[in-house]
Structure formats: C-alpha cells, structure tokens
Scaffold this motif. Structure first.
Motif, mmCIF file in Angstrom:
data_model
loop_
_atom_site.group_PDB
_atom_site.id
_atom_site.type_symbol
_atom_site.label_atom_id
_atom_site.label_comp_id
_atom_site.label_asym_id
_atom_site.label_seq_id
_atom_site.Cartn_x
_atom_site.Cartn_y
_atom_site.Cartn_z
ATOM 1 N N THR A 276 -10.644 -7.091 -11.986
ATOM 2 C CA THR A 276 -10.436 -7.271 -13.398
ATOM 3 C C THR A 276 -10.397 -5.771 -13.969
ATOM 4 O O THR A 276 -10.707 -4.700 -13.179
ATOM 5 C CB THR A 276 -11.672 -7.968 -13.839
ATOM 6 O OG1 THR A 276 -12.668 -7.000 -13.837
ATOM 7 C CG2 THR A 276 -11.966 -9.154 -13.618
ATOM 8 N N ILE A 277 -10.047 -5.550 -15.155
ATOM 9 C CA ILE A 277 -9.882 -4.344 -15.853
ATOM 10 C C ILE A 277 -11.131 -3.377 -15.777
ATOM 11 O O ILE A 277 -11.398 -2.493 -15.392
ATOM 12 C CB ILE A 277 -9.283 -4.290 -17.295
ATOM 13 C CG1 ILE A 277 -7.890 -4.861 -17.081
ATOM 14 C CG2 ILE A 277 -9.193 -2.906 -18.021
ATOM 15 C CD1 ILE A 277 -6.923 -3.964 -16.219
ATOM 16 N N GLU A 278 -12.337 -4.501 -16.113
ATOM 17 C CA GLU A 278 -13.518 -4.048 -15.999
ATOM 18 C C GLU A 278 -14.046 -3.317 -14.934
ATOM 19 O O GLU A 278 -14.634 -2.217 -14.554
ATOM 20 C CB GLU A 278 -14.509 -5.101 -16.624
ATOM 21 C CG GLU A 278 -14.226 -5.314 -18.115
ATOM 22 C CD GLU A 278 -12.986 -6.164 -18.552
ATOM 23 O OE1 GLU A 278 -12.592 -6.839 -17.355
ATOM 24 O OE2 GLU A 278 -12.761 -6.380 -19.594
ATOM 25 N N ARG A 279 -13.842 -4.050 -13.632
ATOM 26 C CA ARG A 279 -14.280 -3.748 -12.330
ATOM 27 C C ARG A 279 -13.568 -2.243 -11.938
ATOM 28 O O ARG A 279 -13.955 -1.649 -11.355
ATOM 29 C CB ARG A 279 -13.922 -4.823 -11.531
ATOM 30 C CG ARG A 279 -14.483 -4.493 -10.041
ATOM 31 C CD ARG A 279 -14.380 -5.733 -8.965
ATOM 32 N NE ARG A 279 -14.560 -5.327 -7.576
ATOM 33 C CZ ARG A 279 -14.471 -6.129 -6.604
ATOM 34 N NH1 ARG A 279 -13.820 -7.395 -6.870
ATOM 35 N NH2 ARG A 279 -14.938 -5.633 -5.459
ATOM 36 N N ALA A 281 -12.138 -0.079 -13.884
ATOM 37 C CA ALA A 281 -12.698 0.910 -14.856
ATOM 38 C C ALA A 281 -13.970 1.615 -14.143
ATOM 39 O O ALA A 281 -14.285 2.827 -14.108
ATOM 40 C CB ALA A 281 -13.046 0.525 -16.221
ATOM 41 N N ASP A 282 -14.812 0.724 -13.543
ATOM 42 C CA ASP A 282 -15.976 1.173 -12.938
ATOM 43 C C ASP A 282 -15.579 1.880 -11.465
ATOM 44 O O ASP A 282 -16.359 2.725 -11.392
ATOM 45 C CB ASP A 282 -16.873 -0.076 -12.701
ATOM 46 C CG ASP A 282 -18.536 0.202 -11.982
ATOM 47 O OD1 ASP A 282 -18.842 1.285 -12.656
ATOM 48 O OD2 ASP A 282 -18.593 -0.057 -11.072
ATOM 49 N N SER A 288 -16.187 3.248 -18.748
ATOM 50 C CA SER A 288 -16.120 1.886 -19.501
ATOM 51 C C SER A 288 -14.576 1.458 -19.638
ATOM 52 O O SER A 288 -13.763 2.289 -19.314
ATOM 53 C CB SER A 288 -16.456 2.063 -21.068
ATOM 54 O OG SER A 288 -15.694 2.999 -21.894
ATOM 55 N N PRO A 289 -14.385 0.182 -19.834
ATOM 56 C CA PRO A 289 -13.050 -0.328 -20.023
ATOM 57 C C PRO A 289 -12.324 0.130 -21.173
ATOM 58 O O PRO A 289 -11.241 0.429 -20.927
ATOM 59 C CB PRO A 289 -13.155 -1.934 -20.112
ATOM 60 C CG PRO A 289 -14.719 -2.141 -19.561
ATOM 61 C CD PRO A 289 -15.577 -0.919 -19.913
ATOM 62 N N THR A 290 -13.149 0.700 -22.197
ATOM 63 C CA THR A 290 -12.233 1.376 -23.360
ATOM 64 C C THR A 290 -11.820 2.744 -23.009
ATOM 65 O O THR A 290 -10.675 3.070 -23.405
ATOM 66 C CB THR A 290 -13.341 1.204 -24.688
ATOM 67 O OG1 THR A 290 -13.708 0.132 -24.844
ATOM 68 C CG2 THR A 290 -12.656 2.080 -25.701
ATOM 69 N N ARG A 293 -8.903 2.260 -20.638
ATOM 70 C CA ARG A 293 -7.599 1.752 -21.289
ATOM 71 C C ARG A 293 -6.859 3.028 -21.885
ATOM 72 O O ARG A 293 -5.853 3.278 -21.992
ATOM 73 C CB ARG A 293 -7.845 0.722 -22.244
ATOM 74 C CG ARG A 293 -8.082 -0.657 -21.549
ATOM 75 C CD ARG A 293 -8.382 -1.745 -22.590
ATOM 76 N NE ARG A 293 -8.584 -2.719 -21.847
ATOM 77 C CZ ARG A 293 -9.829 -3.345 -21.919
ATOM 78 N NH1 ARG A 293 -11.032 -2.653 -22.376
ATOM 79 N NH2 ARG A 293 -10.166 -4.554 -21.502
#
Length: 317
Positions: A276-279, A281-282, A288-290, A293
């Motif tokens: 995922t984008i969240e993963r 990002a980490d 953070s995802p924000t 992005r």
C-alpha cells in the motif's frame, strides 16, 4: 516578426539543432501568418557535426537583433566555445534577449556566467557534472525544463521540444502552441516541472572516499529518521565539512541525495510490489503518506498511484 537565432557550434547535436527549427518554422497564427523568422548562426560558415557539416548562413552578428537565442547541446568531447561566442551571448542577454539551452547546451550557457544564482537543468546523466563545474548554478536534475523568464534551460532532446512549445505558448498563447504541438505530433501538456521519468542512479563518489561507507549505510537505513547531523556524525565529520565534501564529490547536497534515494526506493516498490501507499511511505522513510505523496509528485511529476499505473512491472500486471 519574432527572430529566433539558433547557435551552431562545433560538434553540435543534430537533433538539438533541428528541434527549434522544426518547431518555430511550423508555427502559424490564426490568420495564417508565420510569426517566427528562424536563422542558424555560428562563428564560422561550416560547422562540423556528427558525421556531416552544417552550413550556418549567419555569423554571430545574427544574434544582435534576435528576440530569442537557442543554444543546442553538443557532444561531450566538443571544445569549449570561443570567447567571441560567450561575449555574443552576454551581449544578447544585456539587450534583454531571451536565451534558451537544449540538453547539454546548458554547459555553454553556464560558461557565460549568466546562469549564476539561477535554477537550471540539463540531461539527467550530465546534471551532476553541471553542478560540479558550476557550483553557482542551482541544478535541478528532475525536471523537463526551467523557465527563469529571460533565461531557460531544458533536459534531454525531447524536453527541448517541450521547452520550444512552452516559448510559443508564452509568445502567442495556448491555441497557437497546441497547433504547433499537433504538427510536431507531441502533447502540449507536459509542464516544465514534470520529471524526466528516469530512476536516476546516484552520482558516483571517488573510490576509497570516506563517503562510500556512509552512502552504503544510508541506503540500508532509508526507513529511519536521517538528519544532516545524523549523517555527519556517521561520517565522523562536522556538519559543515560533511556538507562541503558531499557536494564536492556528488554534485548535490546530502538532503537532496537522501530525497532522491528515497524516491528511487519508492519507485522500485511501486513497480515491483503490491504494498500500500502507506506501507511504501514508511519503508522509504517519508514519515507519512501525505508527505510521501507531496514529495513524490514534486520530484517524479506524478502521483504514486499514477507512477504505479504507468511503470508497474509487466510480470506483475
């Protein structure tokens, strides 16, 4: 009538020379008029290029009354331009002439000193060398072109086409530029801030450099909080010394290098995993995802989702 002078120097890259000729000679206004007069200028009448000779009907005096001067790229082994060429460019700039470079033409333009203190770009493969040779220039390796108003620079040859269409749009509006783009069979929509869509290798450092183990360690710890102080301590240097040596050896700053390393990690994960984008990002250390992005779009010119859709590994599609 707007005069465009294309500067032809020894070992000019033919495609870079042809691009402004192709674009500006094809532009038509709504009433059918040709708004541009294009001339090829050079310090001599016959200019050696790759495998053939180019005839330059105009000498350097052709720059004197030009509204725009284009400096195409040249081969890596090309000799530096003569002082008369640099003086002609400086004189044109002093008159307010718009000057634009295509690809490696940024090197010749930088030699004049006109780019000092300004942002500029060139082909991604030459960006580190441009930054090393001209430290007063803020090199932006991840954009298609940079418009400083009077002075403009573009990345590779296709980005030179984007830059020429951008200048047409500035001069005569989007409708005229769109017609020119259709004739060139290229989209008009690619903006200067869009990335060159290359997973850039990081600039190499000299073998045996004290930076080698630091950079290897950074690559393994991208998911951690890495500040300039952390990097400097890891190197055993003060922050100021570390920053200076880092720029000398890589052509970029530690934080810019770190951002590009994280972008490359994210690009790999977007292309080759279902994370995922969240993963991602980490894993890439954006916090953070924000933030991920925002920074990814600023550097890559598209969103993480857009990048994944465009570049996802075929084996996983």
């Amino acid at each position: 009538m707007h005069t465009v002078a294309v500067l032809a120097l020894d070992q000019v890259i033919p495609f870079d020379l042809a691009t402004p000729l192709e674009v500006f000679t094809r532009v038509r206004l709504p009433d059918g008029r040709h708004p541009y007069r294009v001339r090829v200028c050079g310090p001599g009448a016959r200019i050696p290029a790759a495998g053939f000779v180019i005839t330059a009907p105009w000498g350097l005096e052709g720059l004197a009354d030009a509204d725009t001067v284009i400096v195409p790229g040249r081969a890596e082994a090309a000799p530096p331009p003569g002082e008369e060429v640099l003086e002609a460019l400086r004189a044109a700039a002093a008159r307010g002439t718009r000057i634009a470079s295509i690809c490696a033409g940024a090197f010749d333009l930088a030699l004049t000193g006109l780019l000092d203190g300004l942002a500029a770009t060139t082909h991604w493969a030459a960006a580190a060398e441009l930054a090393r040779r001209f430290p007063a220039v803020e090199v932006c390796p991840d954009v298609l072109y940079v418009d400083n108003g009077q002075l403009l620079t573009s990345a590779g040859a296709s980005a030179g086409l984007d830059l020429c269409l951008h200048m047409v749009r500035r001069d005569f509006g989007s409708a005229v530029a769109a017609d020119a783009a259709r004739l060139a069979v290229t989209p008009l929509e690619r903006e200067g801030g869009q990335a060159q869509f290359i997973v850039h290798p990081q600039p190499p450092v000299p073998r045996g450099s004290a930076l080698e183990p630091v950079l290897a360690w950074l690559e393994e710890h991208l998911d951690e909080e890495l500040t300039l102080d952390v990097m400097a301590r890891r190197s055993g240097m003060s922050g100021r010394t570390f920053s200076r040596r880092f720029r000398e050896q890589t052509g970029t700053t530690p934080l810019q290098w770190l951002l590009r390393a994280r972008i490359r990690r994210a690009q790999f994960l977007l292309e080759n995993t279902d994370h995922t984008i969240e993963r991602i990002a980490d894993q890439a250390g954006f916090g953070s995802p924000t933030a991920f992005r925002e920074r990814f779009k600023r550097v890559a010119g598209t969103t993480p989702y857009g990048y994944r859709a465009a570049f996802r590994s075929r084996e996983r599609s």
